[in-house]
Design a protein around this motif. Sequence first.
Motif, PDB file in Angstrom:
ATOM      1  N   GLU A  98     -10.194  -4.165  -3.249  1.00  0.00           N
ATOM      2  CA  GLU A  98      -9.121  -4.114  -4.327  1.00  0.00           C
ATOM      3  C   GLU A  98      -8.098  -5.533  -4.267  1.00  0.00           C
ATOM      4  O   GLU A  98      -7.810  -5.741  -5.385  1.00  0.00           O
ATOM      5  N   VAL A 110      -1.714  -1.634  -3.943  1.00  0.00           N
ATOM      6  CA  VAL A 110      -3.073  -1.744  -3.666  1.00  0.00           C
ATOM      7  C   VAL A 110      -3.348  -1.206  -2.284  1.00  0.00           C
ATOM      8  O   VAL A 110      -2.768  -1.604  -1.306  1.00  0.00           O
ATOM      9  N   GLY A 111      -4.178  -0.085  -2.314  1.00  0.00           N
ATOM     10  CA  GLY A 111      -4.572   0.817  -1.364  1.00  0.00           C
ATOM     11  C   GLY A 111      -3.686   1.982  -0.980  1.00  0.00           C
ATOM     12  O   GLY A 111      -2.447   1.838  -1.463  1.00  0.00           O
ATOM     13  N   GLU A 116      -6.261  -6.326   5.881  1.00  0.00           N
ATOM     14  CA  GLU A 116      -6.923  -6.832   4.712  1.00  0.00           C
ATOM     15  C   GLU A 116      -6.530  -8.070   4.184  1.00  0.00           C
ATOM     16  O   GLU A 116      -7.417  -8.982   3.923  1.00  0.00           O
ATOM     17  N   ARG A 137      -9.224  -0.895   0.241  1.00  0.00           N
ATOM     18  CA  ARG A 137      -8.031  -1.981   0.010  1.00  0.00           C
ATOM     19  C   ARG A 137      -8.702  -3.379   0.057  1.00  0.00           C
ATOM     20  O   ARG A 137      -8.027  -4.195  -0.736  1.00  0.00           O
ATOM     21  N   ARG A 181       0.824  -1.178   0.008  1.00  0.00           N
ATOM     22  CA  ARG A 181       0.030   0.077   0.052  1.00  0.00           C
ATOM     23  C   ARG A 181       0.823   1.185   0.020  1.00  0.00           C
ATOM     24  O   ARG A 181       1.971   1.251   0.425  1.00  0.00           O
ATOM     25  N   THR A 197     -10.383   3.501   3.712  1.00  0.00           N
ATOM     26  CA  THR A 197      -9.418   2.941   2.951  1.00  0.00           C
ATOM     27  C   THR A 197      -9.258   1.486   3.230  1.00  0.00           C
ATOM     28  O   THR A 197      -8.977   0.664   2.518  1.00  0.00           O
TER      29      THR A 197
END
Length: 350
Positions: free
Chosen positions: A63, A42-43, A83, A60, A23, A56
């Motif tokens: 995503e 990603v994110g 995540e 994420r 991220r 967020t």
Amino acid sequence: AIMFYSLLNKFKREDAELLITARDYDSTFQILDDLNISYQKVGKHGGEKLEDKLETYIHRLAELFPFVTKFKPDYFITFSSVEGARISYGLNIPSIGYNDEPRNVPVCKLLFPYLDKIIIPACVPEQLYINLHANPNKLITYNGIDEIAWLSEYEPNPKILEKHSLEKGKFVIIRSEPSFASYFIDKLKPEESLISQFFPPIFTKFPDLKYFLIVRTEKQEMFLKKKLKNYINNSNIKIARYMPDMVDLCYYSALVISGGGTIVRESSLLNVPSIEYFPGDSAPQEHFLIDNGFPLLHIKECEEIVKKSIEIISSKPNSDRFNNSFKEKIKKFENPNEICFNFVKDNLID
């Protein structure tokens, strides 16, 4: 990012297929790019507001999910991706994570219940993890700290001196606090840094040294440029959000001062005089370093930071300051990347 570099190489040597995601947080992307690591962006970090952190996280999670379902990993490894841990749990993918920061309570509460194994430094009390919903049977302890994972293979590169027109022991590294992190809420405003208070008297005492002021965000950069407007035009002062080859810069510096733990843990392991000014209690990792004779101090008051900095800079470097003696000290401890690699490899073979 730098921690996983040697771990990735271990798996690559075994011809493992890897999906690496990251991220947008601090210097993560820059470090991965400098190391020529192929990864998926990603994110991002959620910032200082609770609403933004939650939003967020949701984005994420959405995503990251298709990347994982398409890749179909046999194992998930993380350094605290909430995540990723949630997705691996939901898809029944075996998982293992590193964590050396149970002070980050909100993240840990969301992370620990989902991981199958958690690698933690033995110097951090297990009860801190158990209090945050970690199953004690999932904990793998080791004698060392996370920074040993990459410093055990580190070789100083003197070319960094020529690159920045530097001399050994004639410059200072100062790193700002992660004031936007969840464990800094209510301690500092997100844009603030105590550097604005303790830097001027140090510079006034040693104006011929060079100084690298490494900030974490654009807001901190703007804050310091405003507060230090009488200093920043001096050619001996550089304010930046990212510096490549930070470990080399730390190794050859006279002193490292930081509001966060990682850089001063690195520098003290490299036998560099180091001062941490994190506003909370000393972390167990800092006690570990101090107890094992590494040159680290934790000082919260700006006046004391100035006093001790002047004392260190005024002293001549120790005779073993710029040789590889640090390697012998590091070898006495365990490398968490070796533990992670062997655990995952053994379980995949089984």
